[in-house]
Scaffold this active site. Sequence first.
Site, PDB file in Angstrom:
ATOM      1  N   CYS A   2      36.775  40.041  24.126  1.00 57.81           N
ATOM      2  CA  CYS A   2      35.755  40.078  23.092  1.00 57.81           C
ATOM      3  C   CYS A   2      35.637  38.705  22.433  1.00 57.81           C
ATOM      4  O   CYS A   2      36.638  38.060  22.151  1.00 57.81           O
ATOM      5  CB  CYS A   2      36.013  41.111  22.013  1.00 57.81           C
ATOM      6  SG  CYS A   2      36.043  42.788  22.612  1.00 57.81           S
ATOM      7  N   TRP A  78      34.458  43.218  25.720  1.00 54.45           N
ATOM      8  CA  TRP A  78      35.285  43.674  26.846  1.00 54.45           C
ATOM      9  C   TRP A  78      35.817  45.029  26.377  1.00 54.45           C
ATOM     10  O   TRP A  78      36.646  45.097  25.475  1.00 54.45           O
ATOM     11  CB  TRP A  78      36.421  42.681  27.081  1.00 54.45           C
ATOM     12  CG  TRP A  78      37.253  42.940  28.297  1.00 54.45           C
ATOM     13  CD1 TRP A  78      36.998  42.522  29.570  1.00 54.45           C
ATOM     14  CD2 TRP A  78      38.494  43.640  28.354  1.00 54.45           C
ATOM     15  NE1 TRP A  78      38.007  42.930  30.410  1.00 54.45           N
ATOM     16  CE2 TRP A  78      38.936  43.618  29.691  1.00 54.45           C
ATOM     17  CE3 TRP A  78      39.286  44.307  27.408  1.00 54.45           C
ATOM     18  CZ2 TRP A  78      40.126  44.218  30.113  1.00 54.45           C
ATOM     19  CZ3 TRP A  78      40.468  44.904  27.829  1.00 54.45           C
ATOM     20  CH2 TRP A  78      40.881  44.855  29.164  1.00 54.45           C
ATOM     21  N   ASN A 104      37.029  42.027  17.039  1.00 54.55           N
ATOM     22  CA  ASN A 104      37.859  41.832  18.223  1.00 54.55           C
ATOM     23  C   ASN A 104      39.227  42.405  17.867  1.00 54.55           C
ATOM     24  O   ASN A 104      39.779  42.070  16.833  1.00 54.55           O
ATOM     25  CB  ASN A 104      37.939  40.318  18.512  1.00 54.55           C
ATOM     26  CG  ASN A 104      38.830  39.990  19.686  1.00 54.55           C
ATOM     27  OD1 ASN A 104      39.179  40.861  20.479  1.00 54.55           O
ATOM     28  ND2 ASN A 104      39.181  38.731  19.806  1.00 54.55           N
ATOM     29  N   GLY A 105      39.755  43.302  18.694  1.00 57.29           N
ATOM     30  CA  GLY A 105      41.045  43.928  18.402  1.00 57.29           C
ATOM     31  C   GLY A 105      40.935  45.433  18.553  1.00 57.29           C
ATOM     32  O   GLY A 105      39.976  45.940  19.144  1.00 57.29           O
ATOM     33  N   GLU A 497      51.169  34.047  43.205  1.00 53.17           N
ATOM     34  CA  GLU A 497      50.001  33.447  42.557  1.00 53.17           C
ATOM     35  C   GLU A 497      48.810  33.389  43.525  1.00 53.17           C
ATOM     36  O   GLU A 497      47.668  33.652  43.132  1.00 53.17           O
ATOM     37  CB  GLU A 497      50.379  32.053  42.025  1.00 53.17           C
ATOM     38  CG  GLU A 497      49.266  31.272  41.369  1.00 53.17           C
ATOM     39  CD  GLU A 497      48.640  31.929  40.138  1.00 53.17           C
ATOM     40  OE1 GLU A 497      49.147  32.951  39.663  1.00 53.17           O
ATOM     41  OE2 GLU A 497      47.615  31.410  39.681  1.00 53.17           O
ATOM     42  N   LYS A 501      45.291  35.249  42.715  1.00 50.41           N
ATOM     43  CA  LYS A 501      43.995  34.536  42.664  1.00 50.41           C
ATOM     44  C   LYS A 501      42.979  35.238  43.559  1.00 50.41           C
ATOM     45  O   LYS A 501      41.835  35.445  43.167  1.00 50.41           O
ATOM     46  CB  LYS A 501      44.137  33.076  43.127  1.00 50.41           C
ATOM     47  CG  LYS A 501      44.839  32.127  42.181  1.00 50.41           C
ATOM     48  CD  LYS A 501      44.005  31.678  41.006  1.00 50.41           C
ATOM     49  CE  LYS A 501      44.164  32.550  39.810  1.00 50.41           C
ATOM     50  NZ  LYS A 501      45.277  32.413  38.951  1.00 50.41           N
TER      51      LYS A 501
END
Length: 624
Positions: A2, A78, A104-105, A497, A501
Site C-alpha cells: 500500500c 495491496w 497502510n497497515g 535466490e 527470482k
Amino acid sequence: MCGIVAYVGRKICQPLLIEGLKRLEYRGYDSAGIAVIDEAGQMHIRRAVGRISVLEDSINNGGNPLPDAKIGMAHTRWATHGAPTEANAHPHTSDDGHIAVVHNGIIENYVVLKKFLTDKGHTFKSQTDTEVLAMLIGDVYADLKEQNHLPPGTSLLSRAVQAALHQVEGTYGIAVACKDEPDTLVVARKGSPLIIGIGADEYIVASDASAIVEHTTQVVYLNDNEMAVLKPGSFRTTTIDDISVSPVISELENKLEEYELGDYEHFMLKEIFEQPTAVANCLRGRVDAREGRIVLGGVSDMGRDLVRARRFVLTGQGTAWHAGLIGDYMLEDIAKVPTECTYASEFRYRNPIVEEGTVLVAISQSGETADTLAALREAKDKGAMTLGVVNVVGSTIARETDAGIYLHAGPEIGVASTKAFTCQCTVLAMLSLFLGRRKLTSQHQTQELIEALSNIPNQMKEVLEQSSQIAEYARKFCDKENWLFLGRGYHYPIALEGALKLKEISYIHAEGMPAAEMKHGPIALISKGMPVVFIATKGTQYDKVISNIEEVRARGGEVIVVATRGDTQIQRYSDHVVYVPHTLEPLQPLLTVMPLQLLAYHAAVARGCNVDKPRNLAKSVTVE
Ligand code: G6P
C-alpha cells in the site's frame, strides 16, 4: 505494501497526487483511489480497480473529472482485508461523508469496532478494516462537535483522530481530512512508514520518499505513535497522546533521477545493470586495501562489543534472507564466530533463546518488513545487541537497531530485489572482515579479500556483457514450467535466490536447493528436457558439483551452468554455459547471482509478464 500520498498547500494537488501514486505503485497495485476537498468544502472521491493508469483514465476521460483542490489524499492498494474491488479501494469515508482516510497497515480489532459502530447505527459499504477507522474517526468527530468544549483554534479533526487511535489495535500509516476543516491534513503512524515532505507553505506526505523527492528534499520521518497536523504554512508534531514533539528535519539522500526509469525498459533491468555502481557506492570510504582496514562508521561505537560477541543471528525475509544465508557462511568462515541465519517470521514466534553476547542482524532493503521488524524487537526485548543492514535511510529498522550499515544501493523500485541483494552480501562481507581482522584473520588475508572485494564492480560489468546470451537461454527454456537450481556451499543460497527470482516474476515453478540434496528426493522430478541450473564455479566443491551435474544429465535434464571464465572442461558436462570472472570463494556469489537475475528477467519478458509489478506481490510487506 500500500502506498499513501497526501497534500495540503497552495497548489492544485490532483496532478501531484496521481504522479505520487505512480511512483508508489510498486508498493501495491490492485486498486487505487483519490479524495480531494474543493474550495467550496465539498469532498470528491474517485476509485478504480487495477493500476493507477485505470484511475487516471477514469478521472481524465470518464466524464467525471475532479474539481480543482488544494488538499487531498491518494492510495494504491495491496489487499489484506477484502478483495480488490472498487468498494474496498481507499480512500474510505465516514458514512456521513465528512471524513476521508487513506491507510497502510492493519486494524487488528476492526471486527469489534465494526460491531460497536454498527450497533450505534452506522452502515458500512466495504469489507475493509480502514472503513472502520474512518467511521470511528467520524463518530468521535460528531460527538466532539456536539460537546463543543474544545478551546478555540483547536483542530477538532486532530482530537478526533487521537481519540480514535486510542481505541485501535494494529498498525497504521494514515492521512485524514475532513470537509469541515478544509485546510487541515492529519497524519499519524504506528508500524507503517510515513514521511512528511516540507515545501514552501505546503506539505506532501507519503509512504516513502519516491513520491516526495520531486517537490522537496526536506523531510520529517514520523516515529511510531506520532502524528502531525498540517496546514498550509504551519505544522505541529505530537504523540497521539498530544505531547509535543520537536520535529527533526532531514535532507533526502537520493536524487530524483535515481527514481526514474531512464532508457531502460524495466526498473528490474536498470537495477541489475546498476549493480557495479551500487556495490562501488556501498564500498566507498569503507575499505582500505593498502592498510588492510575496513572502516564501518555506523558500527564504530559498538566495535568492541561486536568483536566480543559470542553469536550472530542473521534474519530477514525473501531475498534478504538469502543474503543472510551467505552472511552466515561468511561470518563463520572469515570472522570465525558462531552464526545462524533464520527467517524473521520464524524467529519471532519460536520463543528463541537469546544468550548474552548475541548480536541480531536485521537485513532488509526497505527497512520496513513487518516480520523482520518483529524479530528485531523480540531480540531487543531479550537483550540482544542489534545491527541493521538496510537500504532505506531513516526506515524503521534503521532507526530501531543499536547500530547499522547502510547499503547505499540507491532506490530499488523493481519488486524483485537485485542490487539490494548484492549490496547486502557486500556489507556482510565487510562486516565479516571487520570482525575477522580484529580476531584471527591476518593482515595479508584481509588485504587479499579487500582487493578482491574492490575488484567486484569491474567484474560485475563483465557479467552484464552476457545479457543477450542469457536472454537466448531464457527464450529457449521459458516454456518449461518446472526448473531446478542447484549449488553447494556459498552457492546454495544463490540457487535459492535464482529459483525465487524466476518464480517471482515469470510465475515458473522453480526450486533451489543444495546440489547434494537433490539425490535425496528431488531427483525424482528430473525428466527429459527439464532445465536444471547449476552454479559450478572453480572452488572447494567443484568436483562434487560435476558429479551432481552428471546425475542430472543421466536422467535427461538440460543443464545450464554458471562457471568460472576459462573453465573449458565444464563444456563437456553442460548443455549451456554462462561464464563469470573468478574471485575468492566467499565473494563469488556476488558474481554468480547476476546471470540468474538476468535469466529470470529475460524469461519473464519472453513470457509477457509484468516484470516490475508481478502479480500478488508487493515490494515492501509491512504486515505480518
Ligand atoms: C517482499 C519482496 C521481496 C523482498 C522481501 C524482503 O517479499 O517481494 O523481494 O526480498 O519482501 O524485503 P526487505 O525490504 O525486507 O528486504
